[in-house]
Design a protein around this motif. Structure first.
Motif: not given
Length: 338
Positions: A187-191, A164-171, A149-162
């Motif tokens: 099809e390129d996303l995990d969640f 299964l070895w480290t548990g690290v997720s990415g936006n 929302a601040e700033p509105p022209h930046r993406v927070q997330i368009d879908g997630g990747l994770v």
């Protein structure tokens, strides 16, 4: 007069959301082509979230009806906005599941949209959901674009990747300017992020509700990994703007997460890896411990301490426990289903 149910229902889980809840609800009621059914599940807020909604309804004449979580409002009894008192802080999935059960009892509702209370939707979001659903009627979960929302022209997330070895997720596309970030394919996303996530009725009926033992974080990744052959999809035009972390201290581009956020994130990460790839748990624990050392070097001692306690099963620090009521502590710190 019986109000016809729209094809989209929205579940908004609120906790101490008095400063943001109206922006969320009003954005939903202002949707092009008609408002969805809105279920606000209040997770025993200690601020004036409930009072703000009541005052708003009184001032505007909005159709707000209230129920306890043990009630099951139907199409005939629900209002355009239905406020459900959960009775306790049930965590994210616990609150979502209360709302999903209500929507599932409304046969006309085919798409269950989970939206954060500190997010507000673009006016064309519901139209985008219906367009995408017509293209992929057998979808499991649908996402779109979540912008800061601040700033509105930046993406927070368009879908997630994770992992299964480290548990690290990415936006996907985190921090990128909107104009430069192409939407990913499902099809390129995990969640799909729980901040704005649409579940089809078919998926909900096949897979069931979200697992509640995470309390916070990783619920949506867990849900997505149980979808079987049903696809994830991304809807162009489904855009929301997210204030991010207003109640639990999640990180932003400029702010480190709170110890509360760190503890639940890493506790849930270990549970997630244990559940979906148990042989990867030592890798995940080692990786997280290195992260704690990096935080210590930066001087983020409370965050590092909370992280280590979560990873090594030492229980939540007092500073984390004190933020929850005794009933919420019972729910949050009960034995996870392993």
């Amino acid at each position: 007069m019986v109000m016809e149910s729209p094809p989209i229902g929205v579940v908004v889980v609120a906790f101490n959301s008095a400063d943001v809840i109206l922006g969320c609800v009003e954005s939903l009621l202002a949707q092009d082509g008609g408002a969805p059914a809105v279920i606000v599940v209040d997770n025993a807020s200690t601020d004036d979230t409930v009072g703000v909604l009541r005052d708003w309804a009184s001032r505007t004449g909005a159709d707000l009806r209230e129920f306890a979580a043990t009630d099951r409002p139907s199409r005939d009894t629900a209002g355009r906005v239905t406020l459900v008192h959960s009775g306790a802080n049930r965590g994210f999935a616990g609150g979502v599941n209360v709302g999903l059960a209500i929507l599932a009892a409304m046969p006309a509702v085919k798409h269950f949209w989970v939206l954060n209370p500190d997010a507000f939707a673009d006016a064309g979001a519901c139209r985008a959901i219906l367009r995408q659903a017509a293209k992929t009627p057998g979808y499991a979960l649908m996402g779109g674009r979540v912008c800061y929302a601040e700033p509105p022209h930046r993406v927070q997330i368009d879908g997630g990747l994770v992992s299964l070895w480290t548990g690290v997720s990415g936006n996907v596309n985190l921090g990128r300017p909107v104009a430069e970030a192409a939407l990913p394919k499902g099809e390129d996303l995990d969640f799909i992020t729980g901040a704005s996530m649409v579940a089809s009725r078919g998926f909900y009926e096949a897979v069931g509700p979200m697992r509640e033992d995470y309390f916070l974080y990783y619920e949506e990744a867990d849900w997505a990994l149980r979808r079987g052959a049903m696809p994830l999809v991304v809807a162009e035009g489904l855009v929301v703007y997210h204030h991010a972390g207003t109640s639990i201290g999640s990180p932003t581009l400029e702010r480190l997460a709170s110890p509360f956020s760190f503890w639940f994130k890493y506790r849930s990460r270990m549970l997630f890896v244990r559940r979906f790839n148990p042989i990867g748990l030592p890798v995940a624990m080692a990786y997280a411990t290195v992260k704690a050392m990096q935080l210590l070097v930066k001087g983020a001692v409370p965050q590092a301490g909370a992280l280590l306690r979560a990873v090594w099963g030492l229980g939540a620090p007092r500073s984390v426990r004190e933020k929850l009521s005794p009933e919420a502590q019972r729910i949050a710190f009960g034995r996870a289903d392993r």
